[in-house]
Design a protein around this motif. Sequence first.
Motif, short mmCIF file in Angstrom:
data_model
loop_
_atom_site.label_atom_id
_atom_site.label_comp_id
_atom_site.label_asym_id
_atom_site.label_seq_id
_atom_site.Cartn_x
_atom_site.Cartn_y
_atom_site.Cartn_z
N LEU C 99 23.10 -30.78 -8.32
CA LEU C 99 22.50 -29.90 -6.89
C LEU C 99 22.09 -30.91 -5.67
O LEU C 99 21.71 -30.80 -5.03
CB LEU C 99 22.23 -28.50 -7.77
N LEU C 100 21.02 -31.09 -6.81
CA LEU C 100 20.03 -32.29 -6.05
C LEU C 100 20.47 -33.41 -5.10
O LEU C 100 20.58 -33.55 -3.67
CB LEU C 100 18.82 -32.73 -6.65
N ALA C 101 21.62 -33.52 -5.84
CA ALA C 101 22.52 -35.27 -5.06
C ALA C 101 23.47 -34.35 -4.16
O ALA C 101 23.22 -34.87 -3.05
CB ALA C 101 23.82 -35.58 -6.06
N VAL C 102 24.22 -33.18 -4.06
CA VAL C 102 24.78 -32.81 -2.52
C VAL C 102 23.21 -32.27 -2.01
O VAL C 102 23.75 -32.46 -0.67
CB VAL C 102 25.27 -31.30 -3.55
N GLY C 103 22.60 -31.45 -2.55
CA GLY C 103 21.01 -30.99 -1.79
C GLY C 103 20.87 -32.34 -0.31
O GLY C 103 20.99 -31.89 1.27
N LEU C 104 20.89 -33.52 -0.37
CA LEU C 104 20.09 -34.23 -0.18
C LEU C 104 21.22 -35.04 0.60
O LEU C 104 21.31 -35.00 2.25
CB LEU C 104 19.79 -35.81 -1.03
N MET C 105 22.66 -34.92 0.55
CA MET C 105 23.80 -35.44 1.31
C MET C 105 23.96 -34.49 2.67
O MET C 105 24.37 -34.89 3.26
CB MET C 105 24.39 -36.17 0.35
N GLY C 106 24.30 -33.26 1.76
CA GLY C 106 24.16 -31.86 2.34
C GLY C 106 23.51 -31.90 3.69
O GLY C 106 23.42 -31.80 4.73
N LEU C 107 22.03 -32.37 3.74
CA LEU C 107 21.08 -32.44 4.59
C LEU C 107 21.35 -33.11 5.66
O LEU C 107 20.83 -32.95 6.36
CB LEU C 107 19.71 -32.41 3.48
N THR C 108 21.56 -34.85 5.12
CA THR C 108 21.64 -36.05 5.79
C THR C 108 22.89 -35.44 6.36
O THR C 108 23.13 -35.40 7.87
CB THR C 108 21.92 -36.88 5.18
N THR C 147 28.77 -41.24 -2.05
CA THR C 147 27.63 -41.33 -2.36
C THR C 147 26.78 -40.19 -3.16
O THR C 147 25.73 -40.16 -3.55
CB THR C 147 26.93 -41.29 -0.74
N MET C 148 27.57 -39.09 -2.56
CA MET C 148 26.58 -38.01 -4.44
C MET C 148 26.93 -38.83 -5.32
O MET C 148 26.03 -38.83 -6.37
CB MET C 148 27.39 -36.80 -3.98
N ILE C 149 28.46 -39.54 -5.70
CA ILE C 149 27.85 -39.99 -7.36
C ILE C 149 27.32 -40.35 -7.64
O ILE C 149 26.24 -40.66 -8.70
CB ILE C 149 29.45 -40.06 -7.26
#
Lengths: 125, 293, 246
Positions: C99-108, C147-149
Amino acid sequence: MDASFDDQKPIFIQIKEKIEDQIVNGYLQEDEKIPSTTQMVDFYKVNHLTISKGMNLLADEGVIYKKRGVGMFVAEGAQRKVKQQRKASFADDYVRPMMQEAEKLGLSEDEVNHLIQQVRRGDRG
Amino acid sequence: MNTKVDVRDVSLNYRKMNVIDQVSFTMETGKTYGLIGRNGAGKTTLLSLLTGFRLPDAGDIQVNGEPLFENRMMMPKVNLIYPADYADESDNAKSYFETAEKYRPHFDRAYAEELAEKFGFPVKKPINKLSTGMQSAFNATLGLAARTEVTLFDEVYNGMDAPTREAFYQEFVREQERHPRIMVLSTHLVSEMDYLFDHVFMLHNQKLIADAPTDELQSRAFTVTGGQALVDEVTKQMAVIHEEELGGMKRAVIYDANNDVKQKEAAEAGLGIGAVTLQDLFIYLTGGGNGHE
Amino acid sequence: MSDGFSAVKSITSDLFKIQMKWTLSFFSVVLVVFLLLDASWFFTRQAPDVTLAAFIFEPSKIYMLVIGIVPWFAYFTYFISHGVTRKDYFAGTAISAALLAVGLMGLTFAVSGLIHMIEPITGYAPIGTEQSLALISSHPAAQLTGTMIVLFLYYLAGWIVAIGFYRFHISGGFASIAIVIILLSITDAIWAQGNVIVIDWFRHIQPLIDTAALPFTVLVGLSLILAGAALTALWLSTRRTPVKMG
């Protein structure tokens, strides 16, 4: 009210006697609630099972009675009952050890009687 | 609901050293167990096994007939309170209460706040800013207020001052009456807490050397006092665990399951009979360098 | 705690909240640096040639590696002491990392979108000639997934180091670092197109595999196998680990 114990008698007997003392001295009146086990654990620093054992003994003798969910109460005529029991065992508990000690020291019966009278007079005044 | 803990033939080795050696016992709801042993006897290790912090190398531990280790139903019901190192803990007691409220089924937040006030530690100050005694009081609070079916206190008094210890003992007795559970108090300071124990586990040299109701254990031991020669004569056939002499008098401590008969024998021979405190019994049974054989 | 209580859900949300807070700080710092580096735009009026997404990618990998290490030491004993099983804590960590990977990329992407939206007002439009993952530049959704992976794999790498030191002492810790170097080199070899940052010589064997020729789904599949292997190793090291009573 003394919170100390001697190692000659089981603690639960001494707990029983301490409650009896309070009844004989009139600190605990008939139909009055006696302290809870927890209170006595705090006061005497004695395990609750030991306290219960002492209380059960008193309940068996009819000196105290249990009200479900409320606690233990002093039974009717408890003071008279305890006094009677103590009178009955007075000779064993106090007179016999005294006489044994007197014998060890070579005190005659007259001398012992004299001492008893002296103590009584001293007490009066 | 009643809970029963079964420990069967549990052993643990650590770096090829035997830390717990074939220990077995049971515990049940409503009883307070005193786990006593000298430093290094294995008390903390045994408690960590009882909490599922470690898996024993041999034997098993069950709660209500189910293995404890990694058991999702049981783990929230077992709580080990130990003197944790809070040097890096900048969270405050309040945040711990919040976590406990979430993860411990019966945690009583109001009671925890009440205890904080009673024991006198601030709930909003970072825990690493509290004194050792206050950290211990905070630990004790977590243990009492979580009301877990199995609550284990490992040397909980660490650094607490006498009034706080006294307040803890009082709360402990009240809690055990209001919400009976399996309580374990591990300690090497026996005299102050012995009245809290219904049952005693004595751990020595990695083994359980005593497992008995407190009064029964204590009644196994008694002292005989009298002239030296007479004491020697009478106690020749008895298990003497300690003796001392003073001006021609001798006092011997006897530890024997068959104590009634032995006591009578000694009394009839004219020796004085006395009781032994749990603390003294502990010292005699585990004392002397590496301890009793 | 009611009967419907799920320790996994709770742990996941607790760990996610804690780490997302750190992530917000990290993201803010990177954003400020990005904008400062682009400040030259005010004077030259020349559009910078790197997008936020491309700019943040390398720092994010390092960031994920680091926060993969930290929570284990900060929270494992803490939550186990509160009666959580290793199983549930493990699952919570893995899910919250994803979720953190998703969150960071989502934010970007959200902030990039915002910069793009206010372009008519600011006239500021960073145009990406350099993509984070050159290979999949064709499709933003594919780029996002890739990127998320990669970020998730970097988090797992940090986690392996944490377990290495926690469970297997100093020697195990160093062994875990060696494992992680290999894991990340493979990850970069799969995705980074000759841009392997960890072990340089991987770049030389890469043409043998020629990941550029592989379809996107195969790259994702390979990465997921890698993540599966990492998670399996992590779980095997976790399920019986003694809890450190520090």
